[in-house]
Each structure stands twice: as structure tokens, then as C-alpha cells.
Write a protein that holds these residues in place. Structure first.
Motif, PDB file in Angstrom:
ATOM      1  N   ILE A 102       0.848  -1.207   0.000  1.00 46.39           N
ATOM      2  CA  ILE A 102       0.000   0.000   0.000  1.00 46.39           C
ATOM      3  C   ILE A 102       0.881   1.254   0.000  1.00 46.39           C
ATOM      4  N   ASP A 103       1.946   1.231   0.816  1.00 48.19           N
ATOM      5  CA  ASP A 103       2.847   2.393   0.838  1.00 48.19           C
ATOM      6  C   ASP A 103       3.520   2.593  -0.516  1.00 48.19           C
ATOM      7  N   THR A 104       3.943   1.482  -1.129  1.00 49.51           N
ATOM      8  CA  THR A 104       4.561   1.582  -2.456  1.00 49.51           C
ATOM      9  C   THR A 104       3.583   2.224  -3.436  1.00 49.51           C
ATOM     10  N   ALA A 105       2.334   1.724  -3.430  1.00 46.08           N
ATOM     11  CA  ALA A 105       1.345   2.250  -4.380  1.00 46.08           C
ATOM     12  C   ALA A 105       1.086   3.735  -4.138  1.00 46.08           C
ATOM     13  N   LYS A 106       1.081   4.152  -2.865  1.00 42.73           N
ATOM     14  CA  LYS A 106       0.862   5.584  -2.585  1.00 42.73           C
ATOM     15  C   LYS A 106       1.990   6.422  -3.206  1.00 42.73           C
ATOM     16  N   VAL A 107       3.229   5.934  -3.070  1.00 41.46           N
ATOM     17  CA  VAL A 107       4.346   6.733  -3.604  1.00 41.46           C
ATOM     18  C   VAL A 107       4.384   6.622  -5.137  1.00 41.46           C
ATOM     19  N   VAL A 108       3.964   5.466  -5.681  1.00 42.33           N
ATOM     20  CA  VAL A 108       3.834   5.347  -7.143  1.00 42.33           C
ATOM     21  C   VAL A 108       2.824   6.393  -7.621  1.00 42.33           C
ATOM     22  N   ASN A 109       1.756   6.555  -6.852  1.00 37.39           N
ATOM     23  CA  ASN A 109       0.733   7.536  -7.217  1.00 37.39           C
ATOM     24  C   ASN A 109       1.327   8.950  -7.265  1.00 37.39           C
ATOM     25  N   ILE A 110       2.236   9.236  -6.337  1.00 35.12           N
ATOM     26  CA  ILE A 110       2.915  10.545  -6.377  1.00 35.12           C
ATOM     27  C   ILE A 110       3.678  10.664  -7.698  1.00 35.12           C
ATOM     28  N   GLY A 111       4.429   9.596  -8.047  1.00 32.59           N
ATOM     29  CA  GLY A 111       5.228   9.622  -9.273  1.00 32.59           C
ATOM     30  C   GLY A 111       4.366   9.787 -10.512  1.00 32.59           C
ATOM     31  N   LEU A 112       3.220   9.108 -10.530  1.00 31.48           N
ATOM     32  CA  LEU A 112       2.350   9.178 -11.716  1.00 31.48           C
ATOM     33  C   LEU A 112       1.595  10.505 -11.779  1.00 31.48           C
ATOM     34  N   SER A 113       1.197  11.022 -10.626  1.00 31.81           N
ATOM     35  CA  SER A 113       0.330  12.204 -10.615  1.00 31.81           C
ATOM     36  C   SER A 113       1.098  13.511 -10.659  1.00 31.81           C
ATOM     37  N   MET A 114       2.282  13.533 -10.019  1.00 31.46           N
ATOM     38  CA  MET A 114       2.984  14.815  -9.869  1.00 31.46           C
ATOM     39  C   MET A 114       4.081  15.005 -10.922  1.00 31.46           C
ATOM     40  N   GLY A 115       4.634  13.884 -11.462  1.00 32.68           N
ATOM     41  CA  GLY A 115       5.787  14.021 -12.358  1.00 32.68           C
ATOM     42  C   GLY A 115       7.005  14.446 -11.552  1.00 32.68           C
TER      43      GLY A 115
END
Ligand SMILES: NC(=O)c1ccc[n+]([C@@H]2O[C@H](COP(=O)([O-])OP(=O)(O)OC[C@H]3O[C@@H](n4cnc5c(N)ncnc54)[C@H](O)[C@@H]3O)[C@@H](O)[C@H]2O)c1
Ligand SMILES: [Fe+2]
Length: 402
Positions: A102-115
Motif C-alpha cells: 500500500i505504501d509503495t502504491a501511494k508513492v507510485v501515485n505521487i510519481g504518476l500524478s505529480m511528475g
């Protein structure tokens, strides 16, 4: 009463089989191209199957799956998952797994959403806009990451855990399906459960505690003392899985608003340096951290003890042992020590280690003790501890816990 604010924007769906409704949840969110983040164990054990079936039933058949999350997830793993999500033009995330996933996915979401570079967003409140919609399906009952505003990822270069904290890290939906935990082995059930116990106990005495976080912490502890030994001994007991899963989520809703404390600061530090599972590290440090805090928090621990004694006083014959164990005492300091003893007994009942030397941590040198204490002093968790700790205090606890 002090001013406070409380936040839990996550929609929580609870119950056996609810993971099979994930396709409907995505439809309601108006997204259609999710990236699934999970790990190999869960794929092999078929834990992911109900989620895949639900997506297929909703017409989503070729969903990209990133399944390489290791138990101590790191920056490199996140970067690889971001690449997959970008290459497939994903518009949302589904995390199916324990706290690491879950933590990995949250930080992946940062990478995908914020650039940009992930590390630019490390720390507290460094996100400035909402992320893509995300659903979390926890398969352990411990971290509470499905309702928390933080994610922790290891940086192998520095040997430290990096913290990402922001209100945008609350996931949109958490699906609590007890059947997803049936395959979790006894030691991991116990270890993750002790993470939840630590969240609730630290949250109750933390500097940010308020009446809402208190009530969540107390109810969570009642459920964990009652059901964690059962879930550990009988993994297929769905009632015990359900109660511990709920307890873990409630402890998460509590600590993410109140803060944790010295136990988490030490567990993060030692866990990252010597690869000790987060729950095990918390389990070992918890009695020592509580004893350290009694000077500042005896009355608060006593409130917890009294609550548990009252809750278990009317226990049915099946739970008579709980009623016999939790007996009220008038003196707050004595009550606080009773609570510490109950935690020690819970560790024993769940066959968990109580010393760092038993989990392959090498004997500390004077310089390693100094280094660990300095790192723990800078861990954000320690800011919320009810008693100020010096590096020497941390060194004493490290030695006691060894
Ligand atoms: N974000 C937060 O609020 C928060 C809070 C506490 C801890 N954490 C983080 O969570 C991580 C630890 O997560 P965890 O304790 O859930 O363990 P984990 O996610 O590391 O999982 C441990 C092991 O259990 C296996 N597993 C998980 N579910 C299973 C199942 N149902 N059946 C069989 N095997 C299963 C996994 O494959 C893995 O090998 C740490 O990185 C910690 O820092 C985050
Ligand atoms: Fe934790």
C-alpha cells in the motif's frame, strides 16, 4: 480542551467478500484503467483472484499488474512501477497487499500524478494537489496504511526509511475484506497485529491525541487483546480476522491524526538498518517505550487499563481468561505497569520475540548505538512522544531491548 482537527476522507467498505465489489467502486470513481500494485506471494496464493475477477466482470480484462514489491519496499521499486503505470496510461491505482504494497502504491501515485523526481516530494506536506484515485485492499491487519496520510519507503543508499506525509496520501477507498487475510501465516499475523497494538497505545498517549482518536484507540485495543491470539492460532477464523482487521484500521485512523511516538521512532531506525519487520520491531520496543513514558503518561495508560478491565469484566466463559487477567487497580502507576505486563503477555501468547538479539540484530557497538540514537532523534514519530527523550535515553532503551 485543546483545539484539534480530525480527518478521515477515505470511504471504508467492510465485510467478507467485499474485494469482489472493487469493479463497482472503480466505476463509481469514473476511472477505467487502473494499475494494480501487489506482491508475488499474493499472486501465487491466489489472494488477488477476487479482485481480478471483479475487474473482469466490469469489463476490465487486461489490467497491468506490478507484482515486484519486496517486503521492505524501496525507491527503485517505486520508480519501476511508475514506469509501468506511465507506459500503460493508467488513470488510477489498486493496492492489494500489506503495508509495503500500500505504501509503495501511494508513492507510485505521487510519481504518476505529480511528475518530476519522487524525492522532491519526500517529507511532510510537500504535495500541492490531489493524486489519482486509489483503492487499497489490505491483506494484513497492522499498518492502517489504508486510512493513513503517510507512506514509508526505504532508501537503500542511506539505509533509512523515507517518509512521505500529506493529506493527499489518504486513499479514496479502503476495502476491508477479512477473507483476504486467511492465508497470512501465524508469525506475520502476530507481528502485523502488534504494529496495530503499538499504533493504538502510542496514539492514546501522543501529543496530538483528542477525544476522537482516543475512542478509536481504545476500541481497537479491546479488539486486539481479545482477537489477535485467536487470529494468530487459527488463521481461518473469519471472526478473528474481521475483528483484527477492523481494529487495525481504527488504530490507523487514530494514529494518523494523533501521531505515534518513541517506539515507532526506534522501530523505523532499527528496522531499516537491520531489516527487521516493522511489526516485530514495534513488538520488541513497545514495553520499553511504555516504561519510559510512564513518568509522563501514567494517568493515560491507567485510563486504557481501566477501559480494558471494564470491557472484559463481563466476559463470557469462553473468554474468562481475559476477565481474570484484566483486573482494575486504583493506583495509576500500578495500572500503567499492569498494561505493560499485558503487552508482554500478548507477545508471549502470540509467540513473538521480545529481544533484538533474537531477530538477528548484531550486538551494538558504542558507535552504532550513537548512530542509531541520532537517527531515531530525527524520526518524525518522536515529535509526538509525550515525554521528551535524549539520545542517552534512546541508547538505554536500545540496550534494554537487546
Ligand atoms: N503508511 C502507514 O501508515 C504505515 C504504518 C505502519 C507501517 N507501515 C509500513 O508498512 C510496511 C509493513 O507492512 P506489513 O506489516 O503489512 O507487512 P508487509 O506488507 O511487508 O508484508 C509482509 C509479508 O506478508 C506477506 N503477506 C501479506 N499479506 C498476506 C496474505 N494475506 N497471505 C500471505 N502472505 C501475505 C507479504 O507477501 C510479505 O512477504 C513497512 O514498510 C512499514 O514501514 C506503513
Ligand atoms: Fe506502525
Amino acid at each position: 480542551m485543546n483545539l484539534f482537527s480530525y480527518l478521515c476522507p477515505t470511504r471504508i467498505t467492510f465485510g467478507d467478500g467485499t474485494a469482489s465489489g472493487i469493479g463497482d467502486i472503480l466505476s463509481e470513481m469514473a476511472v477505467s484503467n487502473p494499475l494494480i500494485v501487489t506482491d508475488k506471494v499474493l499472486v501465487e496464493k491466489g489472494v488477488l483472484d477476487p479482485v481480478l475477477k471483479s475487474l473482469a466482470d466490469s469489463g476490465l480484462k487486461e489490467v497491468p499488474i506490478f507484482q515486484d514489491v519486496p517486503s521492505d519496499s524501496d525507491v527503485d521499486c517505486v520508480r519501476r512501477a511508475v514506469e509501468l503505470g506511465k507506459s500503460k496510461n493508467c488513470d488510477s491505482l489498486i493496492a492489494v497487499g500489506g503495508g509495503s504494497v500500500i505504501d509503495t502504491a501511494k508513492v507510485v501515485n505521487i510519481g504518476l500524478s505529480m511528475g518530476g523526481d519522487l524525492l522532491d516530494f519526500e517529507g511532510i506536506n510537500n504535495l500541492y494537489s490531489p493524486l489519482m484515485p486509489m483503492v487499497a485492499v489490505p491483506t494484513t491487519a497492522g499498518t492502517g496504511s489504508e486510512v493513513s496520510a503517510v507512506a514509508m519507503i526505504k532508501d537503500y543508499e542511506s539505509g533509512k526509511k523515507l517518509l512521505f506525509g500529506s493529506r493527499f496520501l489518504y486513499v479514496n477507498a479502503a476495502v476491508l475484506d477479512p477473507t483476504m487475510l486467511v492465508t497470512l501465516p501465524p508469525r506475520l499475523t502476530a507481528a502485523t497485529g502488534l504494529d496495530a497494538v503499538t499504533h493504538a497505545i502510542e496514539a492514546y498517549v501522543a501529543m496530538g491525541a483528542n477525544p476522537i482518536t482516543d475512542s478509536l484507540a481504545l476500541q481497537s485495543l479491546q479488539l486486539l487483546f481479545q482477537y489477535l491470539p485467536i487470529a494468530t492460532a487459527s488463521g481461518d477464523n473469519l471472526e478473528a480476522r474481521a475483528q483484527t482487521l477492523l481494529a487495525s484500521t481504527m488504530a490507523g485512523m487514530s494514529f494518523t491524526n494523533s501521531g505515534v511516538g518513541i517506539v515507532h521512532a526506534l522501530a523505523h531506525t532499527v528496522g531499516a538498518k537491520y531489516s527487521v519487520h516493522h511489526g516485530i520491531a514495534n513488538a520488541i520496543f513497545l514495553p520499553h517505550g511504555m516504561e519510559f513514558n510512564i513518568e509522563a503518561s501514567a494517568a493515560r495508560y491507567a485510563q486504557v487499563w481501566t477501559y480494558l478491565c471494564t470491557a472484559f469484566s463481563g466476559c463470557s466463559s469462553a473468554n474468562k481468561a481475559l476477565g481474570d487477567k484484566f483486573v482494575s487497580v486504583a493506583d495509576p502507576v500500578q495500572a500503567a505497569y499492569q498494561l505493560v505486563n499485558a503487552v508482554r503477555e500478548l507477545l508471549k501468547d502470540c509467540s513473538l520475540p521480545d529481544k533484538l538479539r533474537d531477530v538477528k540484530v548484531p550486538e551494538f557497538s558504542e558507535s552504532s548505538l550513537q548512530e542509531l540514537a541520532e537517527t531515531a532523534m530525527t524520526d518524525p514519530a518522536i515529535m509526538f512522544n509525550p515525554r521528551e527523550a535524549s539520545p542517552d535515553d534512546l541508547i538505554s532503551i536500545l540496550k534494554e531491548a537487546y
